[in-house]
Scaffold this motif. Structure first.
Motif, PDB file in Angstrom:
ATOM      1  N   ALA A 236       0.844  -1.193   0.000  1.00  0.00           N
ATOM      2  CA  ALA A 236       0.000   0.000   0.000  1.00  0.00           C
ATOM      3  C   ALA A 236       0.879   1.243   0.000  1.00  0.00           C
ATOM      4  N   ALA A 237       0.430   2.279  -0.694  1.00  0.00           N
ATOM      5  CA  ALA A 237       1.182   3.532  -0.757  1.00  0.00           C
ATOM      6  C   ALA A 237       0.219   4.699  -0.573  1.00  0.00           C
ATOM      7  N   GLU A 238       0.697   5.726   0.112  1.00  0.00           N
ATOM      8  CA  GLU A 238      -0.116   6.931   0.272  1.00  0.00           C
ATOM      9  C   GLU A 238      -0.242   7.634  -1.078  1.00  0.00           C
ATOM     10  N   LEU A 239      -1.460   8.020  -1.401  1.00  0.00           N
ATOM     11  CA  LEU A 239      -1.707   8.706  -2.666  1.00  0.00           C
ATOM     12  C   LEU A 239      -1.461  10.198  -2.462  1.00  0.00           C
ATOM     13  N   VAL A 287      -4.200  -4.428  -1.762  1.00  0.00           N
ATOM     14  CA  VAL A 287      -3.718  -3.442  -0.790  1.00  0.00           C
ATOM     15  C   VAL A 287      -4.590  -2.183  -0.803  1.00  0.00           C
ATOM     16  N   THR A 288      -5.785  -2.281  -1.392  1.00  0.00           N
ATOM     17  CA  THR A 288      -6.692  -1.143  -1.500  1.00  0.00           C
ATOM     18  C   THR A 288      -8.000  -1.482  -0.796  1.00  0.00           C
ATOM     19  N   PRO A 289      -8.507  -0.600   0.078  1.00  0.00           N
ATOM     20  CA  PRO A 289      -9.682  -0.948   0.881  1.00  0.00           C
ATOM     21  C   PRO A 289     -11.003  -0.956   0.114  1.00  0.00           C
ATOM     22  N   PHE A 290     -11.153  -0.127  -0.928  1.00  0.00           N
ATOM     23  CA  PHE A 290     -12.438  -0.081  -1.627  1.00  0.00           C
ATOM     24  C   PHE A 290     -12.449  -1.036  -2.818  1.00  0.00           C
ATOM     25  N   ASP A 291     -13.646  -1.322  -3.320  1.00  0.00           N
ATOM     26  CA  ASP A 291     -13.831  -2.246  -4.430  1.00  0.00           C
ATOM     27  C   ASP A 291     -13.532  -1.516  -5.738  1.00  0.00           C
ATOM     28  N   ILE A 292     -12.400  -1.850  -6.375  1.00  0.00           N
ATOM     29  CA  ILE A 292     -11.967  -1.139  -7.588  1.00  0.00           C
ATOM     30  C   ILE A 292     -12.935  -1.389  -8.737  1.00  0.00           C
ATOM     31  N   ALA A 293     -13.368  -2.632  -8.919  1.00  0.00           N
ATOM     32  CA  ALA A 293     -14.312  -2.925 -10.004  1.00  0.00           C
ATOM     33  C   ALA A 293     -15.583  -2.109  -9.850  1.00  0.00           C
ATOM     34  N   GLN A 294     -16.068  -1.987  -8.630  1.00  0.00           N
ATOM     35  CA  GLN A 294     -17.287  -1.200  -8.407  1.00  0.00           C
ATOM     36  C   GLN A 294     -17.050   0.271  -8.727  1.00  0.00           C
TER      37      GLN A 294
END
Length: 314
Positions: A236-239, A287-294
């Motif tokens: 995970a990386a800070e955006l 490593v991303t909390p939200f659903d990218i496909a959604q």
């Protein structure tokens, strides 16, 4: 767009394989109320000008067009085969179907020379690049860069996933000449190598959705190639703004609805290495909390499809 307006929605997901990404997209589309989600291989789509009013062959859609298209993959093939597959996408856009990403944008992103030119025209920091069909000219570039202490990365013009990359020029204190270009289609695309700023080295993948950076990760590897497909570790990386701004500008420069933008750290700040118009996100999702496909589906429906329907009703 209200969810209630989507019960009759028919969506085509263009992919040559119905794997993890297609399953995630299907689930996200059905969650938004889509009536039909069909995975189509562009190799099975075609043109039949007398068969329907639109002249396209889209298995599973009969004589009708889908309401929207998501491009998950365009399989490799001969120049003629790939041209036909892109023709189908171009035609869908011309017929008013929202295509996510459009063929023109995909063409810009898969052609590394065009990507380099568009990044430069937009003033986006990126390593210097050269493209030539002349082996002697390419070797002169390698010699000149090596004399200045630089290595170069020789890349397939249309390559992906870190395949076929070679270091030439000044590499680990010795000179590595340019190999035969036969395996590269008789073309040299050379990009100045950016040495790692840490050990192990890393780069960033930033996902841009609808013009806005949505997530970032570090791809860490002891090897100089940092693609996940080549064994890199996802973190995970800070955006940060230093990552988001160039990534968003790169996606805009290529006209992409969504993009995976690869950036490399340098002493002067991040530089854009590549822009992917048919980006995978399985590693990033871990490593991303939200659903990218959604998030991709929501952007397609709420922004692109809504705009298309707005134009029809205007």
């Amino acid at each position: 767009m209200a969810h209630g307006g989507l019960q009759s929605l028919r969506v085509a997901v263009m992919s040559d394989e119905s794997g993890w990404h297609v399953r995630r997209l299907r689930r996200a589309l059905l969650a938004r109320g889509a009536a039909l989600v069909r995975c189509l291989d562009l190799a099975q789509c075609g043109v039949a000008t007398g068969a329907s009013r639109h002249g396209l062959v889209l298995p599973g859609f009969g004589k009708e067009l889908p309401d929207a298209v998501i491009v998950r993959g365009v399989a490799t093939g001969s120049f003629e085969q790939v041209t036909k597959r892109l023709t189908v996408l171009h035609a869908l856009t011309a017929l008013g179907v929202p295509v996510y990403n459009e063929a023109r944008a995909i063409e810009r992103s898969v052609d590394k020379a065009m990507t380099s030119l568009l990044l430069r025209a937009a003033g986006i920091a990126s390593p210097p690049a050269w493209t030539t069909e002349c082996p002697a000219q390419a070797q002169r570039v390698v010699l000149r860069e090596a004399a200045a202490g630089h290595a170069l990365v020789l890349k397939p013009l249309f390559g992906s996933q870190g395949k076929g990359l070679q270091l030439v020029g000044h590499v680990d204190g010795r000179f590595v000449p340019l190999p035969s270009l036969d395996a590269y289609g008789g073309l040299a695309y050379l990009q100045r190598y950016v040495p790692p700023v840490s050990a192990p080295g890393f780069d960033w993948r930033v996902l841009v959705i609808g013009g806005r950076a949505a997530a970032a990760m570090r791809r860490v590897s002891s090897h100089w190639v940092h693609n996940v497909a080549q064994g890199a570790r996802c973190e995970a990386a800070e955006l940060t703004a230093d990552l988001a701004r160039p990534a968003e500008r790169a996606a805009q420069a290529l006209g992409l609805d969504y993009a995976g933008v690869d950036l490399i750290p340098t002493p002067d700040g991040p530089q854009v290495l590549e822009v992917n118009g048919v980006a995978a996100w399985q590693g990033l999702q871990r490593v991303t909390p939200f659903d990218i496909a959604q998030a991709l589906v929501d952007d397609l429906l709420d922004r692109k499809l809504a705009a298309a329907r707005g134009r029809l009703s205007a």
